[in-house]
Design a protein around this motif. Structure first.
Motif, short mmCIF file in Angstrom:
data_model
loop_
_atom_site.label_atom_id
_atom_site.label_comp_id
_atom_site.label_asym_id
_atom_site.label_seq_id
_atom_site.Cartn_x
_atom_site.Cartn_y
_atom_site.Cartn_z
N PHE A 1 0.83 -1.21 0.00
CA PHE A 1 0.00 0.00 0.00
C PHE A 1 0.87 1.26 0.00
O PHE A 1 0.61 2.20 -0.76
CB PHE A 1 -0.91 -0.02 1.22
N VAL A 2 1.90 1.27 0.82
CA VAL A 2 2.80 2.43 0.86
C VAL A 2 3.52 2.60 -0.48
O VAL A 2 3.63 3.72 -1.02
CB VAL A 2 3.80 2.29 2.02
N PHE A 3 4.00 1.49 -1.05
CA PHE A 3 4.68 1.57 -2.34
C PHE A 3 3.74 2.07 -3.43
O PHE A 3 4.13 2.88 -4.29
CB PHE A 3 5.24 0.20 -2.70
N ALA A 4 2.48 1.56 -3.44
CA ALA A 4 1.53 2.00 -4.45
C ALA A 4 1.23 3.49 -4.34
O ALA A 4 1.04 4.18 -5.35
CB ALA A 4 0.24 1.18 -4.33
N LEU A 5 1.19 4.00 -3.12
CA LEU A 5 0.98 5.44 -2.96
C LEU A 5 2.17 6.24 -3.48
O LEU A 5 2.01 7.31 -4.09
CB LEU A 5 0.73 5.77 -1.49
N VAL A 6 3.37 5.71 -3.26
CA VAL A 6 4.57 6.43 -3.70
C VAL A 6 4.65 6.52 -5.22
O VAL A 6 4.93 7.58 -5.79
CB VAL A 6 5.82 5.77 -3.10
N VAL A 7 4.40 5.39 -5.90
CA VAL A 7 4.52 5.37 -7.37
C VAL A 7 3.21 5.75 -8.06
O VAL A 7 3.13 5.71 -9.29
CB VAL A 7 4.99 4.00 -7.86
N GLU A 8 2.17 6.06 -7.27
CA GLU A 8 0.88 6.50 -7.79
C GLU A 8 0.20 5.43 -8.65
O GLU A 8 -0.28 5.70 -9.75
CB GLU A 8 1.03 7.80 -8.58
N LEU A 9 0.14 4.21 -8.11
CA LEU A 9 -0.62 3.15 -8.77
C LEU A 9 -2.11 3.38 -8.55
O LEU A 9 -2.52 3.88 -7.50
CB LEU A 9 -0.23 1.78 -8.20
N PRO A 10 -2.95 3.02 -9.51
CA PRO A 10 -4.40 3.15 -9.29
C PRO A 10 -4.90 2.10 -8.30
O PRO A 10 -4.40 0.97 -8.27
CB PRO A 10 -4.99 2.91 -10.70
N TYR A 11 -5.85 2.51 -7.49
CA TYR A 11 -6.47 1.63 -6.48
C TYR A 11 -5.43 0.98 -5.58
O TYR A 11 -5.27 -0.25 -5.55
CB TYR A 11 -7.32 0.56 -7.16
N PRO A 12 -4.67 1.75 -4.84
CA PRO A 12 -3.60 1.18 -4.01
C PRO A 12 -4.11 0.26 -2.91
O PRO A 12 -3.51 -0.77 -2.61
CB PRO A 12 -2.89 2.41 -3.43
N PHE A 13 -5.26 0.64 -2.28
CA PHE A 13 -5.77 -0.19 -1.19
C PHE A 13 -6.24 -1.54 -1.71
O PHE A 13 -6.03 -2.58 -1.07
CB PHE A 13 -6.91 0.54 -0.47
N ALA A 14 -6.89 -1.56 -2.87
CA ALA A 14 -7.34 -2.82 -3.45
C ALA A 14 -6.16 -3.72 -3.79
O ALA A 14 -6.18 -4.93 -3.53
CB ALA A 14 -8.17 -2.56 -4.70
N SER B 1 2.33 -6.08 -10.65
CA SER B 1 3.26 -5.68 -11.71
C SER B 1 2.53 -5.49 -13.04
O SER B 1 2.84 -4.57 -13.81
CB SER B 1 4.37 -6.71 -11.87
N LEU B 2 1.54 -6.35 -13.33
CA LEU B 2 0.75 -6.18 -14.55
C LEU B 2 -0.02 -4.86 -14.52
O LEU B 2 -0.10 -4.16 -15.54
CB LEU B 2 -0.21 -7.36 -14.72
N VAL B 3 -0.58 -4.53 -13.37
CA VAL B 3 -1.26 -3.24 -13.25
C VAL B 3 -0.26 -2.09 -13.44
O VAL B 3 -0.56 -1.08 -14.08
CB VAL B 3 -1.96 -3.14 -11.88
N GLY B 4 0.95 -2.26 -12.92
CA GLY B 4 1.97 -1.23 -13.10
C GLY B 4 2.37 -1.06 -14.55
O GLY B 4 2.48 0.08 -15.03
N PHE B 5 2.56 -2.15 -15.28
CA PHE B 5 2.91 -2.06 -16.70
C PHE B 5 1.76 -1.47 -17.51
O PHE B 5 1.99 -0.77 -18.52
CB PHE B 5 3.30 -3.42 -17.25
#
Length: 398
Positions: free
Chosen positions: A275-288, A312-316
């Motif tokens: 969750f923290v990493f997703a917030l840092v790199v601005e991934l969509p839906y970090p909590f999910a 990783s697929l969501v990130g790509f």
């Protein structure tokens, strides 16, 4: 010359000092030593019974017909039990899940009771915490799915319009008569099957809700009556072996509970880090995504990799640099988890060989799906304890 009277040659004295006596009316051969005759008579009376319901008859002869009939009844009973277990397989899986949840949550109940909470209040606190976690997961997963589905439906007309403007697509539509096929599919039968599919989806949703509620209710009951159920199980063991069985059983329950608590701790840590990493790199839906990583991390051996692949697929899909950053992050995090976090948390719970853990996870998936993979490691730990404490010492004594 002694004044002690003696009988015929070879007879013992008739007094009480010799420990041998005759009973009144007994023949020469009826001699009882140390009260054995009275014990024999009491055993005979016990075997015969009180006589209230008559004397038992002669045993039935073991004729071939009787033996065959008894064997056929045994086979029929075994087949009936098999059919019952097969038909109740879904319910039995729910019972197993609830039982393992109760075993895993019982250490938390015990800890709260040590802090002074009553048993009922401790069970309530643990169950409410579990419900809050489940609700938080649903809240995290359902809105993104609904949002993305709505976005796809809104963008569908534009996708169709772009396809119609494509000359190659129009040529394929004319060549293979796609429009006629679409019209044939859009008839009453197709609509009926689609409706059935919708009803099937609704049935799947309500069935899932029913299973979740069933597991929750069973878990509450198992937690509330955990000590009674454990004592009842030990009471079914013969008294001569009850102490050893209870010691081994308590050790197994402790290992299973420690494993589940450790696995949940590692999964929560993985989800929080994601969750923290997703917030840092601005991934969509970090909590999910964090919830997905936490849930998949509960699966032994392959769960962490599966969660890493999904994120990783969501990130790509979001962007190439973000995808590369996700891949690098999960490679580093799995190294830290495998060599630092996992051994530190699990060193006091279970010690299972890696090969045995992998085989158990594969067999668990083949037999019971994801649930089998979750309970595979505790089962192997229990079997390993029984093998080390019971089977191997018995083999050494032979």
């Amino acid at each position: 010359m002694s004044d002690t009277p003696t009988g015929p040659a070879g007879d013992a004295p008739t007094g009480h000092g010799g420990g041998v006596s005759r009973t009144a009316g007994a023949g020469p051969g009826d001699v009882a030593v140390g009260g054995d005759r009275e014990d024999h008579r009491s055993a005979e009376s016990t075997a015969v019974g009180s006589g209230r319901f008559g004397r038992p008859g002669r045993p039935l002869r073991r004729s071939s017909f009787l033996v065959g009939f008894t064997g056929a009844l045994g086979v029929l009973l075994a087949y009936t039990v098999f059919l019952g277990i097969r038909n109740a397989g879904g319910i039995l899986v729910l019972v197993v899940i609830a039982l393992f949840l109760a075993v895993g949550l019982n250490p938390a109940v015990v800890r709260l009771r040590r802090w002074g909470l009553p048993h009922g209040l401790a069970v309530t606190v643990v169950v409410l915490t579990l419900i809050l976690l489940v609700v938080a997961g649903l809240v995290a997963l359902v809105p993104p799915v609904l949002t993305q589905t709505g976005q796809f439906i809104d963008q569908l007309p534009s996708y169709v319009e772009e396809l119609r403007r494509n000359r190659t697509v129009n040529d394929l539509v004319v060549r293979y008569d796609v429009m006629q096929r679409v019209q044939e599919l859009a008839n009453a039968d197709t609509v009926g099957r689609a409706l059935g599919g919708v009803l099937g989806g609704a049935q799947l949703i309500f069935g899932t809700i029913f299973r979740v509620l069933t597991v929750l209710v069973l878990t509450i009951y198992f937690l509330a009556y955990f000590d009674r159920l454990r004592d009842l199980g030990y009471a079914l063991v013969p008294r001569s072996r009850r102490q050893r069985v209870s010691l081994i059983g308590d050790e197994i329950l402790a290992k299973v509970g420690a494993y589940m608590v450790g696995a949940l701790s590692i999964a929560v840590l993985a989800g929080a880090t994601t969750f923290v990493f997703a917030l840092v790199v601005e991934l969509p839906y970090p909590f999910a995504l964090a919830v997905v990583v936490a849930v998949t991390d509960l699966i032994p051996q392959i769960g962490a990799t599966l969660g890493a692949v999904i994120v990783s697929l969501v990130g790509f899909a979001t962007g190439l640099p973000i995808g590369i950053a996700c891949a690098v992050f999960f490679v580093l995090y799995q190294q830290v988890e495998n060599y630092l976090i996992y051994p530190k948390i699990m060193r006091r719970s279970v010690q299972v060989n890696e090969v045995a853990a992998l085989l158990a996870a594969l067999l668990g998936v083949a037999l019971m799906g994801v649930v089998g993979a979750l309970i595979a490691i505790p089962v192997v730990a229990a079997l390993q304890l029984i093998l080390r404490e019971v089977v191997l010492p018995r083999q050494e004594r032979r």
